[in-house]
Design an enzyme around this catalytic site. Structure first.
Site, PDB file in Angstrom:
ATOM      1  N   GLY A  83       0.812  -1.199   0.000  1.00  0.00           N
ATOM      2  CA  GLY A  83       0.000   0.000   0.000  1.00  0.00           C
ATOM      3  C   GLY A  83       0.854   1.261   0.000  1.00  0.00           C
ATOM      4  O   GLY A  83       1.980   1.283  -0.517  1.00  0.00           O
ATOM      5  N   SER A  84       0.346   2.305   0.625  1.00  0.00           N
ATOM      6  CA  SER A  84       1.019   3.608   0.577  1.00  0.00           C
ATOM      7  C   SER A  84       2.256   3.693   1.468  1.00  0.00           C
ATOM      8  O   SER A  84       2.945   4.713   1.459  1.00  0.00           O
ATOM      9  CB  SER A  84       0.035   4.707   0.971  1.00  0.00           C
TER      10      SER A  84
END
Length: 628
Positions: free
Chosen positions: A327-328
């Site tokens: 993810g981020s």
């Protein structure tokens, strides 16, 4: 009349017959005596050495003395793996006249269950070296020992032996980090040194117990004993003492490991914490855990099946083998790659309308904030976790440069020194996709990788290690679990450590750190709630990893999804910002947003390591009650 007497009795003939019979008897006795004398001479003279040795073997025997396994401590000297006295039932097949009858009697005396009986019979017939005792069962109770003692005369070749057995005081929270020992199986018996493992019935199966087996095991000894006809030892004639295994001091901190496990609170996930400068792993928690003591003496079939069939996979070590989209959390690493490759500068902005489009492609790759963040530079892109910025950056970098730079941080590699069973996870590339699917790489897949989705998979240990490298400003230190073997420290420089990451402008590290600090302390930071009351400077990055892909116009609604289809929550952080002492990676499966469901766990870990116990406990209570 005379002729009739001669017919009835002939003394001369009788005397002649008597002499012949006497002569024959003397001859037979002489021959038999000669044969007996010759046999005795053969046995006493010619075969004297052989029978003397056999006689001595019946009276004197050599018994192996297993070594005491080394103890395992945490970094503060807290005992994590010890040895407890126990009584084992041993059997030497060569001294048993009727194995089946002996086993039936033992089953009756020990009052075993059907499952135990089946395992009992298997162990009794397992391949074993000649005259080496086979371990039938461990941890006998007092009643069983008493019944065996009373019936000892009926059980030749069977002995009750006192030995030390491995025991893990904090089995559930330490199971995945320490591993466990178990009975030596047939395949292991074929390759083990018979001298070193004489009399030993247990060997490290997983984790630290397996990786440091050579150091922990020690060297077997021997003793020469005199026994009577029933095999009972009368006296000891000599001994070579065993060499005990070496004690192992780990880098783990038991209190931090326990906190990590408690923070997960029964949810599926993992927390890994380490010291950036040394690579020392402080916590390696995977939840749920399991009782590793069950595996030492041999777990029963029903209990093992229950662990295997548990949907939460308690036997699975998520910290080192769990594969998750990052993810981020990887946006600071991508920003560093963009700076290193000259694709961006810290101040070069983009305008975010809420989506990104590839040239000549109508599909919109959306930002998590659907109306967009407007003007975004590098620091703000990290603070607000802007997707559009990283779609643009990933497209400009391309998958080849992106792959090369991320592998420099350890993604797609095994990064640790002594973590048994660590997975390399997956850092995708053109070559990998061609080999895996026989398909070309598409530009849209590069965009997915740019926000930590798509094929990209990381382990919690990899994410923590990459975070530590970032905190070290590119200096690579290999993660490790062992601190000392006896009094010998593990060397600081370990083999196969990755090369340091060097930037042409060292100020870029500070710009990346500022963006990560704004995640926690900035007005727009995605995890700004966890920065309330923070007593030190901290850098971090939240992440939310999709379990399945959404269509272009679909919106994510957790309430409408089954729990196991919801997003994973991730967070990575290090602190203090100016002198990093701890790096943390948190993954909570199917929990939702990382800033909401993982960030406060990372804060609790850093507080516990950096603050006094009273202060960290106050903060922890406030975090858990939602006040921070």
């Amino acid at each position: 009349m005379r002729e009739r007497r001669d017919t009835l009795k002939n003394p001369e003939q009788e005397q002649r017959i008597f002499r012949m019979r006497s002569l024959l008897a003397v001859l037979v006795v002489t021959v038999l005596t000669g044969l007996l004398t010759a046999r005795l001479a053969y046995l006493q003279v010619v075969q004297h050495d052989m029978y003397s040795t056999r006689s001595e073997s019946n009276r004197v025997r050599i018994e192996p003395l297993p070594p005491t396994r080394g103890l395992i401590y945490d970094r503060n000297g807290v005992l994590l793996a010890e040895n407890r006295p126990t009584y084992n039932l041993m059997l030497v097949r060569e001294r048993v006249e009727d194995l089946d009858a002996t086993l039936e009697l033992l089953v009756e005396l020990l009052e075993l269950s059907e499952e135990e009986v089946a395992a009992f019979h298997v162990r009794s017939r397992q391949r074993q070296r000649p005259f080496q005792p086979a371990l039938l069962t461990s941890d006998l109770n007092e009643d069983q020992i008493a019944r065996l003692a009373v019936n000892r005369h009926r059980l030749p070749g069977v002995e009750v032996e006192a030995q030390l057995l491995r025991y893990y005081p904090d089995a559930e929270i330490m199971a995945h980090a320490l591993g466990y020992v178990g009975r030596i199986n047939t395949d292991e018996l074929k390759v083990l040194d018979p001298g070193r493992y004489a009399g030993t019935h247990f060997i490290g199966k997983t984790g630290i117990e397996r990786f440091y087996e050579d150091a922990l095991h020690g060297e077997a000894g021997l003793r020469k004993v005199e026994a009577n006809a029933r095999g009972r030892v009368l006296r000891e004639l000599g001994r070579t003492a065993p060499v005990p295994g070496k004690n192992l001091t780990l880098t783990l901190d038991k209190s931090l490991q326990k906190l990590a496990y408690e923070l997960l609170d029964g949810r599926r996930g993992s927390i890994v914490a380490l010291v950036p400068q040394s690579g020392e792993i402080l916590a390696l928690a995977s939840a749920p855990g399991f009782d590793s003591n069950q595996f030492v003496t041999g777990i029963d079939v029903a209990s093992y099946r229950a662990l295997q069939q548990n949907l939460d996979l308690p036997l699975f070590n998520r910290a080192i083998r769990g594969h998750y989209p990052p993810g981020s959390t990887i946006k600071p690493f991508l920003a560093m790659a963009g700076l290193a490759e000259g694709v961006i500068t810290p101040d070069s902005p983009i305008y975010d309308p809420g989506y990104y489009q590839l040239p000549n492609d109508s599909r919109r790759y959306r930002n998590w904030l659907r109306w967009g963040h407007g003007r975004v530079d590098m620091e703000r892109s990290i603070a607000v976790s802007n997707n559009t910025y990283y779609y643009t950056l990933a497209h400009d970098l391309g998958i080849d440069r992106l792959n090369e730079n991320m592998r420099a941080f350890g993604f797609g590699r095994q990064v640790a020194h002594d973590v048994q069973g660590e997975s390399a996870a997956l850092m995708p590339s053109r070559e990998w996709k061609r080999a895996r699917f026989n398909q070309p790489w598409y530009p849209g897949e590069t965009l997915s990788v740019g926000i930590g989705q798509g094929y990209w998979q990381v382990t919690p240990l990899q994410l923590a290690s990459a975070t530590a490298t970032l905190a070290n400003r590119g200096q690579w230190v290999k993660p490790r679990l062992a601190r000392r073997i006896d009094d010998t420290p593990l060397p600081l420089e370990l083999p196969h450590t990755l090369a340091d990451i060097e930037l042409s402008n060292t100020d870029w590290w500070d710009r990346i750190f500022k963006g990560m600090e704004k995640v926690i302390s900035g007005n727009e930071g995605t995890a700004r709630r966890m920065g309330v009351g923070l007593e030190y400077r901290m850098g971090g990055k939240s992440g939310t990893a999709q379990v399945f892909s959404l269509g272009q116009d679909q919106r994510y609604d957790a309430d409408e999804l089954e729990e196991r289809l919801r997003d994973h929550a991730l967070f990575m952080a290090f602190a203090p910002l100016d002198d990093p002492q701890i790096a943390v990676a948190v993954i909570v499966e199917n929990a939702g947003g990382g800033s909401t469901h993982a960030a406060h766990l990372a804060r609790a870990m850093t507080d516990a390591w950096l603050l006094e116990p009273e202060d960290s406990q106050l903060n922890l209570d406030a975090l858990l009650e939602g006040e921070l």
